[in-house]
Design a protein around this motif. Structure first.
Motif, PDB file in Angstrom:
ATOM      1  N   TYR A 166       0.854  -1.183   0.000  1.00 52.72           N
ATOM      2  CA  TYR A 166       0.000   0.000   0.000  1.00 52.72           C
ATOM      3  C   TYR A 166       0.892   1.236   0.000  1.00 52.72           C
ATOM      4  N   ARG A 167       0.691   2.111  -0.964  1.00 52.15           N
ATOM      5  CA  ARG A 167       1.481   3.347  -1.065  1.00 52.15           C
ATOM      6  C   ARG A 167       0.559   4.525  -0.761  1.00 52.15           C
ATOM      7  N   ALA A 168       0.872   5.246   0.294  1.00 51.88           N
ATOM      8  CA  ALA A 168       0.039   6.371   0.708  1.00 51.88           C
ATOM      9  C   ALA A 168       0.651   7.682   0.241  1.00 51.88           C
ATOM     10  N   LEU A 169      -0.214   8.611  -0.154  1.00 53.31           N
ATOM     11  CA  LEU A 169       0.219   9.938  -0.567  1.00 53.31           C
ATOM     12  C   LEU A 169      -0.477  10.979   0.298  1.00 53.31           C
ATOM     13  N   GLY A 170       0.229  12.023   0.610  1.00 56.92           N
ATOM     14  CA  GLY A 170      -0.375  13.085   1.403  1.00 56.92           C
ATOM     15  C   GLY A 170       0.350  14.395   1.185  1.00 56.92           C
ATOM     16  N   GLY A 171      -0.370  15.489   1.268  1.00 54.82           N
ATOM     17  CA  GLY A 171       0.238  16.802   1.103  1.00 54.82           C
ATOM     18  C   GLY A 171      -0.632  17.873   1.718  1.00 54.82           C
ATOM     19  N   VAL A 172      -0.039  19.037   1.892  1.00 54.94           N
ATOM     20  CA  VAL A 172      -0.744  20.191   2.454  1.00 54.94           C
ATOM     21  C   VAL A 172      -0.846  21.257   1.370  1.00 54.94           C
ATOM     22  N   LEU A 173      -2.010  21.816   1.203  1.00 57.39           N
ATOM     23  CA  LEU A 173      -2.220  22.826   0.165  1.00 57.39           C
ATOM     24  C   LEU A 173      -1.314  24.025   0.402  1.00 57.39           C
ATOM     25  N   ALA A 174      -0.472  24.302  -0.585  1.00 53.20           N
ATOM     26  CA  ALA A 174       0.348  25.511  -0.542  1.00 53.20           C
ATOM     27  C   ALA A 174      -0.452  26.677  -1.111  1.00 53.20           C
ATOM     28  N   GLU A 175      -1.085  26.446  -2.245  1.00 51.37           N
ATOM     29  CA  GLU A 175      -1.957  27.470  -2.822  1.00 51.37           C
ATOM     30  C   GLU A 175      -2.740  26.878  -3.991  1.00 51.37           C
TER      31      GLU A 175
ATOM     32  N   GLY B  18      14.989   9.651  -2.764  1.00 50.87           N
ATOM     33  CA  GLY B  18      13.669  10.272  -2.788  1.00 50.87           C
ATOM     34  C   GLY B  18      12.768   9.497  -3.721  1.00 50.87           C
ATOM     35  N   LEU B  19      11.578  10.019  -3.922  1.00 52.10           N
ATOM     36  CA  LEU B  19      10.572   9.325  -4.705  1.00 52.10           C
ATOM     37  C   LEU B  19      10.018  10.265  -5.761  1.00 52.10           C
ATOM     38  N   THR B  20       9.807   9.742  -6.961  1.00 55.40           N
ATOM     39  CA  THR B  20       9.113  10.494  -8.006  1.00 55.40           C
ATOM     40  C   THR B  20       7.867   9.706  -8.409  1.00 55.40           C
ATOM     41  N   LEU B  21       6.823  10.444  -8.762  1.00 54.42           N
ATOM     42  CA  LEU B  21       5.527   9.835  -9.055  1.00 54.42           C
ATOM     43  C   LEU B  21       5.002  10.328 -10.387  1.00 54.42           C
ATOM     44  N   ARG B  22       4.230   9.465 -11.032  1.00 56.43           N
ATOM     45  CA  ARG B  22       3.548   9.853 -12.264  1.00 56.43           C
ATOM     46  C   ARG B  22       2.237   9.075 -12.349  1.00 56.43           C
ATOM     47  N   THR B  23       1.157   9.787 -12.628  1.00 55.27           N
ATOM     48  CA  THR B  23      -0.129   9.110 -12.716  1.00 55.27           C
ATOM     49  C   THR B  23      -0.309   8.463 -14.085  1.00 55.27           C
ATOM     50  N   VAL B  24      -0.999   7.344 -14.086  1.00 56.31           N
ATOM     51  CA  VAL B  24      -1.447   6.684 -15.311  1.00 56.31           C
ATOM     52  C   VAL B  24      -2.921   6.352 -15.105  1.00 56.31           C
ATOM     53  N   ALA B  25      -3.600   5.956 -16.162  1.00 54.44           N
ATOM     54  CA  ALA B  25      -5.026   5.632 -16.035  1.00 54.44           C
ATOM     55  C   ALA B  25      -5.205   4.508 -15.018  1.00 54.44           C
ATOM     56  N   GLY B  26      -5.937   4.791 -13.958  1.00 50.00           N
ATOM     57  CA  GLY B  26      -6.224   3.769 -12.956  1.00 50.00           C
ATOM     58  C   GLY B  26      -5.120   3.522 -11.959  1.00 50.00           C
ATOM     59  N   GLY B  27      -4.090   4.360 -11.924  1.00 44.49           N
ATOM     60  CA  GLY B  27      -3.017   4.123 -10.968  1.00 44.49           C
ATOM     61  C   GLY B  27      -1.914   5.157 -11.077  1.00 44.49           C
ATOM     62  N   PHE B  28      -0.782   4.842 -10.487  1.00 40.91           N
ATOM     63  CA  PHE B  28       0.367   5.722 -10.620  1.00 40.91           C
ATOM     64  C   PHE B  28       1.646   4.906 -10.540  1.00 40.91           C
ATOM     65  N   LEU B  29       2.690   5.457 -11.139  1.00 47.59           N
ATOM     66  CA  LEU B  29       4.017   4.858 -11.100  1.00 47.59           C
ATOM     67  C   LEU B  29       4.839   5.558 -10.026  1.00 47.59           C
ATOM     68  N   ALA B  30       5.592   4.790  -9.267  1.00 48.36           N
ATOM     69  CA  ALA B  30       6.485   5.342  -8.251  1.00 48.36           C
ATOM     70  C   ALA B  30       7.872   4.767  -8.476  1.00 48.36           C
ATOM     71  N   GLN B  31       8.868   5.642  -8.427  1.00 47.18           N
ATOM     72  CA  GLN B  31      10.238   5.177  -8.572  1.00 47.18           C
ATOM     73  C   GLN B  31      11.157   6.031  -7.709  1.00 47.18           C
ATOM     74  N   SER B  32      12.336   5.493  -7.415  1.00 38.58           N
ATOM     75  CA  SER B  32      13.316   6.271  -6.674  1.00 38.58           C
ATOM     76  C   SER B  32      13.853   7.380  -7.575  1.00 38.58           C
ATOM     77  N   ARG B  33      14.208   8.490  -6.953  1.00 38.99           N
ATOM     78  CA  ARG B  33      14.752   9.630  -7.692  1.00 38.99           C
ATOM     79  C   ARG B  33      16.053   9.221  -8.384  1.00 38.99           C
ATOM     80  N   ASP B  34      16.299   9.773  -9.572  1.00 40.33           N
ATOM     81  CA  ASP B  34      17.574   9.554 -10.261  1.00 40.33           C
ATOM     82  C   ASP B  34      18.644  10.365  -9.525  1.00 40.33           C
ATOM     83  N   ASN B  35      19.342   9.703  -8.593  1.00 37.95           N
ATOM     84  CA  ASN B  35      20.349  10.400  -7.803  1.00 37.95           C
ATOM     85  C   ASN B  35      21.768   9.972  -8.167  1.00 37.95           C
ATOM     86  N   ALA B  36      21.918   9.409  -9.374  1.00 43.80           N
ATOM     87  CA  ALA B  36      23.254   9.085  -9.866  1.00 43.80           C
ATOM     88  C   ALA B  36      23.956  10.372 -10.300  1.00 43.80           C
ATOM     89  N   VAL B  37      25.196  10.530  -9.898  1.00 42.37           N
ATOM     90  CA  VAL B  37      25.976  11.740 -10.183  1.00 42.37           C
ATOM     91  C   VAL B  37      27.239  11.336 -10.937  1.00 42.37           C
TER      92      VAL B  37
END
Length: 530
Positions: free
Chosen positions: A207-216, A370-389
């Motif tokens: 189960y992947r939970a998402l949450g945020g606070v309205l900035a504006e 970190g985590l990056t997210l992208r929505t798709v129809a009926g769900g979303f993709l989650a992956q670790s941030r590209d932190n390769a330097v």
């Protein structure tokens, strides 16, 4: 309708953030509302001279287990959950001495800020609120009779309604407050869940939970017919979400997206080593450069694509100074973002009233997980941030000729930028500056040709006799599947190439590089950005 009104006779207040508490409680007391409270909230009210009943007096049980158990009691939850005018509920309340609670004011233990402050594991655990969410959910479920307030911003509205109605709340208000309450507990639980998963190193929880606070709220999204809003998450990563806006009109959806792209890119350049400037248009860098000063870096970045830079975003890795500010405001710019800004620089930017100036207090760490997210129809993709330097990569020379020191420095520079260009990405660079960028094409050879064309256009704009690609190096975010893209780079005048490698046709590409006299290194790391 009159039947929608519910009179407030007793309120339970338990808050960790005591902003506005005393004024709220004083107004409730003046309206004849009995106050019940817990722990530090009760002490604050008593110290203010307000009569307040301790929750332990209500329940007949003392707070215990270091305060972990205090409100988890039938006399609290029964008072919140009992449906008024329900004979069975009324009978149970009477039989067990349960009084109604008509208003609940709760904000939760500061779990998110405890995590953000980097506190130890045990401190984070102790700041997981149990009784608060339980009461909030109970009151919100019974919003037909009970009002629940989880945000100090709603205190004034609540008091105004009580004054208008003679001490009652309206059903429409209780519904709105209940919806907000459930959103708050959902975001709170999401923060706990995601912190726990990170602590465990769990990357694919069931189960992947998402949450945020309205900035504006935004005027609109990418296009005028799309509704949009900006939310902040508990992650305290320096950037547009944590920045202070010193001046300028409201940021748009596209401004925020582009500013984030620009600032993440400029963070690849260590400010202790060099000044760096990134100019972004439509989420793609159209000019990136290093320099001894920000002004020098900006001039080099602007030269890459002065046409696209018009109306763009400018990100800096150092404190904005007057010299750089003076240069940036010469053309129309939407946003400037920097760690800090000098007073003189702020004054210069202020002359452009619509130009937004953001300061962040620091740079995001490009190596941080970190985590990056992208929505798709009926769900979303989650992956670790590209932190390769690229500085951490073992570059492998695969051609007969190895890059010289200048080429190697430019190769590293170009690969840093390619990480932040939409795929397929090709970046030409020379002397610590991009000279041509090809982004988002369906074939890599097209990106290579576009980047070379851009380099030629930039030279003509600058009045130079030959393309800026002459003597440059080339970075590719992924391997060349065929030699044609590399051949196009060589034809444009590039002398060295950096790419991940890993194609079935690597041998053909290497042979083409050798035939063209190019030096080429493999990184072993791909930087797709779709």
């Amino acid at each position: 309708m009159a039947s929608d009104l519910r009179r407030v006779t007793r309120a339970l207040l338990s808050v960790s953030d005591k902003t506005g508490l005393i004024d709220l409680a004083a107004a409730l007391h003046a309206a004849g509302v009995e106050l019940v409270s817990t722990g530090g909230t009760r002490k604050a009210l008593a110290d203010a001279g307000l009569p307040v009943l301790d929750v332990s007096d209500l329940t007949g049980f003392p707070e215990m287990m270091d305060g972990r158990v205090k409100t988890l009691h039938p006399k609290v939850h029964g008072g919140l959950l009992a449906i008024r005018e329900n004979p069975e509920h009324e009978a149970a309340m009477l039989a067990h001495g349960i009084g109604p609670i008509d208003l609940l004011v709760v904000n939760l233990y500061p779990f998110e800020s405890t995590v953000a402050a980097g506190k130890p594991y045990d401190d984070c655990i102790e700041n997981i609120d149990i009784g608060g969410p339980a009461m909030i959910r109970a009151a919100a479920k019974n919003h037909g009779d009970v009002a629940v307030v989880v945000d100090a911003d709603d205190y004034a509205t609540l008091l105004a309604e009580l004054a208008e109605t003679g001490g009652a709340t309206r059903l429409a208000t209780r519904r709105r407050l209940a919806a907000k309450a459930y959103s708050r507990t959902a975001a709170y639980d999401a923060a706990i869940s995601n912190w726990f998963m990170a602590e465990l190193g769990e990357t694919t929880p069931k189960y992947r939970a998402l949450g945020g606070v309205l900035a504006e709220p935004m005027r609109y999204g990418e296009n005028p017919h799309q509704a949009a809003a900006f939310y902040r998450t508990p992650e305290k990563r320096a950037g547009v979400a944590t920045a202070r806006q010193l001046q300028g009109k409201q940021l748009s959806y596209n401004n925020i997206n582009d500013t984030d792209a620009a600032f993440e890119c400029v963070a690849e350049f260590d400010p202790a080593r060099t000044a760096a400037v990134v100019i972004v248009k439509h989420a793609n860098p159209c000019g990136v450069a290093e320099g001894a000063t920000l002004a020098e870096a900006y001039a080099k970045a602007l030269r890459c694509d002065p046409v696209s830079a018009f109306g763009g975003i400018v990100a800096l890795n150092r404190r904005l100074d007057a010299e750089a500010a003076r240069a940036i405001v010469e053309i129309f710019t939407e946003v400037i973002i920097a760690p800090e800004a000098d007073d003189e620089a702020v004054a210069l930017v202020a002359a452009k009233k619509n130009l937004r100036l953001l300061v962040t207090g620091g740079l995001p760490d490009p190596r941080a997980p970190g985590l990056t997210l992208r929505t798709v129809a009926g769900g979303f993709l989650a992956q670790s941030r590209d932190n390769a330097v690229v500085d951490d990569m073992d570059l492998r020379v695969v051609t007969k000729r190895a890059p010289d020191a200048r080429e190697l420095a430019d190769l590293r520079f170009a690969f840093r930028v390619a990480k932040h260009v939409k795929s397929n990405a090709i970046v030409y660079a020379r002397d610590g500056a991009t000279v041509g960028v090809g982004a988002g094409q369906m074939s890599r050879v097209d990106s290579s040709r576009i980047a070379a064309w851009k380099a030629g256009e930039a030279a003509r704009e600058a009045g130079l006799p030959e393309s800026l690609a002459k003597g440059s190096v080339v970075a590719s975010d992924a391997f060349f599947p065929f030699a044609d893209g590399l051949i196009a780079a060589a034809a444009a005048g590039a002398t060295a190439v950096i790419q991940p490698g890993g194609s079935m046709r690597d041998a053909d590409v290497i042979a083409a590089a050798d035939e063209a006299g190019l030096a080429m290194v493999f990184t072993g790391h791909r930087h797709f950005r779709h």
